[in-house]
Design an enzyme around this catalytic site. Sequence first.
Site: not given
Length: 326
Positions: A177, A202, A272, A275, A298, A307
């Site tokens: 990210r 994250k 993004h 990604r 994740h 994704y």
Amino acid sequence: MADEQVIPVAQSVEIVSVNQEETNSLPLDQNPAAVYLATLRPVGRRGMLRALTLIAEVVSGGKQTALTLPWHKLRYQHTAAIAPVLVERGYRPATVNQALSGLRSVLYHAWKLGLMESEDYQRARDVKNRRGETLPRGRALDKDELKALIKTCQAEKTPGGLRDAALIGLMYGTGLRRSEVVKLELKDYNPATGALTIRGAKGGKDRLVYVKGGAAKSLAVWLEQRGDTAGALFCPVHKSGKVRVEIMTDQSVMKILKKRGLQTDLESFSPHDLRRTFISDLLDAGADIATVQKLAGHASVTTTARYDRRGEAAKSKATDLLEIPY
């Protein structure tokens, strides 16, 4: 009650009267929204503040913000109307569910702070997430687009061009990210193994990713230009070509990619999307989805699967099998 105002949620919902003085008088350490936001990490805090602001605007008719709304006055008839209003306004299920998650958390803190009775809290928070699937957001870049982007940076033959080539190579090659990229430091990278340590990502988690192939080569060229001064891995470059070893902002990354995309005459893409391309290409190459999940950072495989663009490609290919007699 003097100086009253009402908080309409929807025309079909009963309104709640709130004293304006009470609305704004709670100190931050007694404000359930402020207390909840303080428990979040900076990146998550910004997104959740937007979600709570959205709810505050809905239930107050645009008169209150996330930090001025008297959340403890909300009851089930008001909270139950929030999701339908957001859906009617065209918000995606993921956005609606993020807002509802924030709502439940703020109500929890209102109860913990003694601002709500237990029964009122339990009823008000009993709102269900919205179900539904939407088309995937963003897009995946193809190999030719990635190659053209990096060639555009290399052709400039400046420190800024070398940095941008390495930045694009690393973002695609590791799926980071942009908020993770700008926090990288020189000490986080081990050129001998290609290991790159992502700290405080994250959810507050650390993880390891690996810089390989062309991404490693482009990064090595940039590091020769950058030097071995401790600090940020990717740095601002002055117009004169001088590298300033200091932290870049995630907005700077956005501007760099937009600039290079325009120079290369590519269809618009976001940081993004690099990604998304990383995840989709790994899955398409046969990588195990659990491994891709760990590389992407994740929390669940379900998130990683969203994704994946192979499903759309497979559907398109399957449709080609049909022969239309026209």
